[in-house]
Motif scaffolding. Structure first.
Motif, short mmCIF file in Angstrom:
data_model
loop_
_atom_site.label_atom_id
_atom_site.label_comp_id
_atom_site.label_asym_id
_atom_site.label_seq_id
_atom_site.Cartn_x
_atom_site.Cartn_y
_atom_site.Cartn_z
N ALA A 171 6.58 10.24 -15.19
CA ALA A 171 5.60 10.16 -16.27
C ALA A 171 5.43 11.51 -16.94
CB ALA A 171 4.26 9.66 -15.71
N HIS A 172 5.30 12.56 -16.15
CA HIS A 172 5.12 13.89 -16.72
C HIS A 172 6.34 14.33 -17.52
CE1 HIS A 172 1.67 15.16 -13.78
NE2 HIS A 172 1.30 14.24 -14.64
N ASP A 173 7.53 13.93 -17.07
CA ASP A 173 8.74 14.24 -17.83
C ASP A 173 8.69 13.65 -19.24
OD1 ASP A 173 9.81 15.67 -15.76
OD2 ASP A 173 11.18 14.08 -15.09
N ARG A 174 7.95 12.55 -19.38
CA ARG A 174 7.84 11.88 -20.69
C ARG A 174 6.55 12.25 -21.41
NH1 ARG A 174 10.68 9.02 -17.13
NH2 ARG A 174 12.39 7.65 -17.82
N GLY A 175 5.84 13.22 -20.89
CA GLY A 175 4.59 13.63 -21.53
C GLY A 175 3.45 12.66 -21.32
N ILE A 176 3.50 11.88 -20.24
CA ILE A 176 2.47 10.87 -19.96
C ILE A 176 1.63 11.33 -18.78
CG2 ILE A 176 2.05 8.49 -19.24
CD1 ILE A 176 4.71 7.74 -20.59
N LYS A 177 0.32 11.37 -18.96
CA LYS A 177 -0.61 11.70 -17.89
C LYS A 177 -0.88 10.47 -17.03
CE LYS A 177 -1.41 15.85 -19.71
NZ LYS A 177 -1.00 17.11 -19.08
N VAL A 178 -1.30 10.71 -15.78
CA VAL A 178 -1.58 9.61 -14.86
C VAL A 178 -3.01 9.73 -14.36
CG1 VAL A 178 -0.94 8.48 -12.69
CG2 VAL A 178 0.84 9.49 -14.14
N ILE A 179 -3.76 8.65 -14.54
CA ILE A 179 -5.17 8.58 -14.13
C ILE A 179 -5.28 7.52 -13.03
CG2 ILE A 179 -7.52 8.02 -14.90
CD1 ILE A 179 -6.39 8.67 -17.80
N LEU A 180 -6.00 7.84 -11.95
CA LEU A 180 -6.19 6.91 -10.85
C LEU A 180 -7.62 6.41 -10.81
CD1 LEU A 180 -4.29 8.37 -7.75
CD2 LEU A 180 -3.51 6.67 -9.41
N ASP A 181 -7.80 5.23 -10.24
CA ASP A 181 -9.14 4.76 -9.91
C ASP A 181 -9.68 5.54 -8.73
OD1 ASP A 181 -10.85 2.72 -11.06
OD2 ASP A 181 -9.12 1.39 -11.03
N PHE A 182 -10.97 5.82 -8.76
CA PHE A 182 -11.68 6.44 -7.64
C PHE A 182 -12.84 5.51 -7.32
CE2 PHE A 182 -14.88 9.86 -6.35
CZ PHE A 182 -14.38 9.98 -5.06
N VAL A 183 -12.91 5.05 -6.08
CA VAL A 183 -13.88 4.01 -5.69
C VAL A 183 -14.84 4.61 -4.67
CG1 VAL A 183 -14.16 1.64 -4.86
CG2 VAL A 183 -12.07 2.31 -6.07
N PRO A 184 -15.91 5.28 -5.12
CA PRO A 184 -16.77 6.01 -4.20
C PRO A 184 -17.91 5.20 -3.59
CG PRO A 184 -17.43 6.48 -6.43
CD PRO A 184 -16.25 5.55 -6.53
N ASN A 185 -18.23 4.04 -4.16
CA ASN A 185 -19.42 3.33 -3.69
C ASN A 185 -19.24 2.69 -2.32
OD1 ASN A 185 -22.16 2.04 -4.24
ND2 ASN A 185 -20.89 0.24 -3.84
N HIS A 186 -18.03 2.22 -2.03
CA HIS A 186 -17.82 1.45 -0.81
C HIS A 186 -16.38 1.57 -0.37
CE1 HIS A 186 -17.22 -1.16 -4.38
NE2 HIS A 186 -16.07 -1.43 -3.76
#
Length: 610
Positions: free
Chosen positions: A152-167
């Motif tokens: 993804a970074h090679d193509r200039g694409i950022k990666v965002i992940l889910d963060f599940v803090p409640n449970h």
């Protein structure tokens, strides 16, 4: 957030909060009498030509502002189970996403957000996490994830992940140790004494929010499923554990996080307090909506948690100078200030879900109301965003009809701020009928067939439609995890790429390129004609070009005088059109008189003014 909450709101009254027009002030000090008329005329001319307004009436910056990557890109949400299956088991995976990165790049998308891919028993499809720092085998492994980051970074694409803090999942080792009373894990969750529940709190998935644990002999709190015990954010050791989760993924190259169910993170320390009734006569007594959530929702302690996360993200930004993005999920709320407080806490933005409410009863004034709820309530430095679909809501084509797919995408990609697109919306994918027997939404199935038919989220999570082949090119296996739409034989990436220039996909790509223009990146917005059918606005910068965007969201053909709304400007050139075949009278490159524009329902134009 994985929840089958009812979408409230429907069509609401127009907020009546218009953008404030800003004009250049007259120069102060002594002015020679014989120059007064000339100066006044020049000022008036500049005011007409500039027509530059930021949300809230602020003048757009000149020279151009310095924008972060998350302010200049489209964010593209991928539901990994449904995007691309690489190994034929019928479920999408990380390697499948890697295979499709060039397609994502072709959309002019520079950031992807992945719904949860962490190790999980999948009672709630990854939102019940049993290991926050590992990949579930369904999707691959950590090596696959590292390869995704690199590709993804090679193509200039950022990666965002889910963060599940409640449970977490009840199978997480933390919970297993907590139920045994092992320190420090015994305090990682919210426990109370054995016996009857200490209060009347309810789960968002209906029924009591307290369950007796047979091992510990005490009750634990769960805002969601019984298998999703709430984490105790008043425990210092838990706070540091979760901070280290963020560090783990950023050390692997992750560029940002979307925070799930943030408003549920804290509960009052006094567990004896009952929540008062909501007074809503239309909900069942065991429904979460039957109570007012004074002690379990939007508590002020959330602000401190967000600030600590921002500090962790800033640690990494200080190391390499690269911005890390933090966006939080907030539910529909009539008080916009509750949503916007997350800017002050340290989030880059809270997701603005107002446009998820839009349906065919929402015409021009209604659309303006929802846009105003965002743009009219932001303070200096707060960046807007808009969302029209996600994994918990019906698709645009199903809410609005196929004729309005291009119109909604035109709206999304030309409004100020950061747009988020749910996979497949660029094609105009529709919800797919999923029978009770085929259903995978365990939360909905667990409450019976009637509930499943009303609230199952399976319909909007079906596989991406790539080509006219078997299972739409999603999998080479015999059976995909959810049925592929029967329209995949003609509504797919391959056919829309080679079909007419106004296919949803081709128009989406052109709109995505148009977003690179300064006026769409950071320019101001001023409303044009707004009536029961038409919603229109002008995007401009002081030194750049101006564009008129006009869309018919109503039920009738509308003929309107835009020249009056543009202070006498009568000429323009069509840059993009939705290509609505009911009209067919407007074409890209046409020079046109703005005195009378005729738009059919679902038809929209982007017109260059200068």
């Amino acid at each position: 957030m994985e929840t089958a909450m009812r979408q409230r709101g429907g069509r609401e009254k127009n907020a009546g909060h218009d953008a404030v027009s800003t004009r250049q002030p007259a120069p102060s000090g002594m002015v020679y009498h014989h120059r007064t008329k000339i100066i006044v005329l020049l000022l008036l001319l500049l005011a007409v030509l500039a027509r530059v307004f930021l949300w809230g009436g602020r003048v757009a910056e000149d020279p151009p502002p310095s924008l972060s990557w998350w302010q200049t890109t489209i964010i593209y949400q991928i539901y990994p189970r449904s995007y691309q299956d690489s190994d034929g088991d019928g479920v999408g995976d990380i390697r499948g996403i890697i295979q499709r990165l060039d397609y994502i790049r072709s959309l002019n998308v520079r950031a992807i957000w992945l719904s949860p891919i962490f190790r999980s028993p999948m009672r709630d499809f990854g939102y019940d996490i049993s290991n926050y720092t590992d990949i579930d085998p369904t999707f691959g492994n950590l090596e696959d994830f590292d390869n995704l980051i690199s590709a993804a970074h090679d193509r200039g694409i950022k990666v965002i992940l889910d963060f599940v803090p409640n449970h977490s999942s009840d199978l997480h080792p933390w919970f297993q140790l907590s139920r045994q009373g092992v320190a420090p894990y015994k305090d990682y969750y919210v426990w109370t004494s054995p016996g009857e529940p200490p209060n009347n709190w309810l789960s968002l998935f209906r029924g009591p929010a307290w369950t007796l644990d047979s091992v510990r002999g005490e009750l634990y709190y769960h805002a969601f499923m019984v298998q999703q015990p709430d984490l105790n954010w008043r425990c210092a050791q838990l706070v540091e554990e979760m901070n280290n989760v963020l560090r783990f993924w950023m050390s692997r190259g992750v560029d940002g996080f979307r925070v799930d169910a943030i408003q549920n993170m804290f509960e009052t320390e006094n567990l004896s307090l009952n929540e008062p009734p909501s007074g809503d006569p239309d909900v069942e007594k065991d429904s979460w909506y039957s109570l007012r959530h004074d002690y379990t929702f939007d508590l002020p302690e959330i602000g401190g948690a967000v600030r600590r996360w921002r500090d962790v993200l800033n640690e990494y930004e200080a190391l390499d100078g690269k911005a890390r993005y933090l966006v939080v999920e907030t539910l529909f709320d009539n008080d916009v200030s509750i949503r916007n407080q997350y800017y002050d806490y340290g989030a880059d933005m809270p997701f603005n879900f107002d446009l998820l409410r839009v349906n065919r009863s929402c015409g021009g004034h209604c659309i303006q109301h929802y846009v105003n709820r965002e743009l009219g309530h932001l303070s200096q430095g707060q960046w807007p965003n808009f969302v029209v679909g996600n994994h918990d809501n019906p698709r645009v084509a199903s809410k609005m009809g196929k004729d309005f797919v291009n119109a909604v995408n035109m709206l999304l990609l030309t409004l100020p701020g950061t747009p988020t697109t749910y996979y497949g919306e660029e094609l105009g994918m529709s919800d797919v009928h999923v029978s009770f027997d085929q259903g995978q939404d365990l939360q909905a199935k667990g409450q019976g067939e009637e509930y499943f038919r009303k609230y199952s989220r399976d319909a909007s999570r079906t596989p991406m439609q790539w080509n006219e082949g078997k299972h739409g090119g999603f999998t080479s296996g015999c059976v995909p995890w959810l049925p592929v739409s029967q329209t995949s034989s003609y509504e797919n990436v391959e056919s829309q790429t080679v079909s007419s220039q106004s296919s949803p996909l081709n128009l989406y790509r052109k709109l995505a390129v148009l977003r690179n223009e300064p006026c769409f990146q950071y320019g101001g917005l001023e409303y044009g004609v707004v009536n029961d059918n038409i919603f229109s606005y002008i995007r401009s910068t002081p030194a750049g070009e101006s564009y008129l965007v006009t869309i018919n969201f109503g039920h009738d053909v509308s003929i309107d005088n835009f020249a009056d709304a543009l202070n006498g400007v009568r000429l323009g050139e069509i840059t993009l059109t939705t290509g609505n075949l009911k009209s067919g009278k407007y074409h890209v490159g046409d020079k046109m008189d703005l005195y009378q524009l005729e738009l059919y329902p679902g038809e929209g134009l982007v017109i260059k003014l200068r």
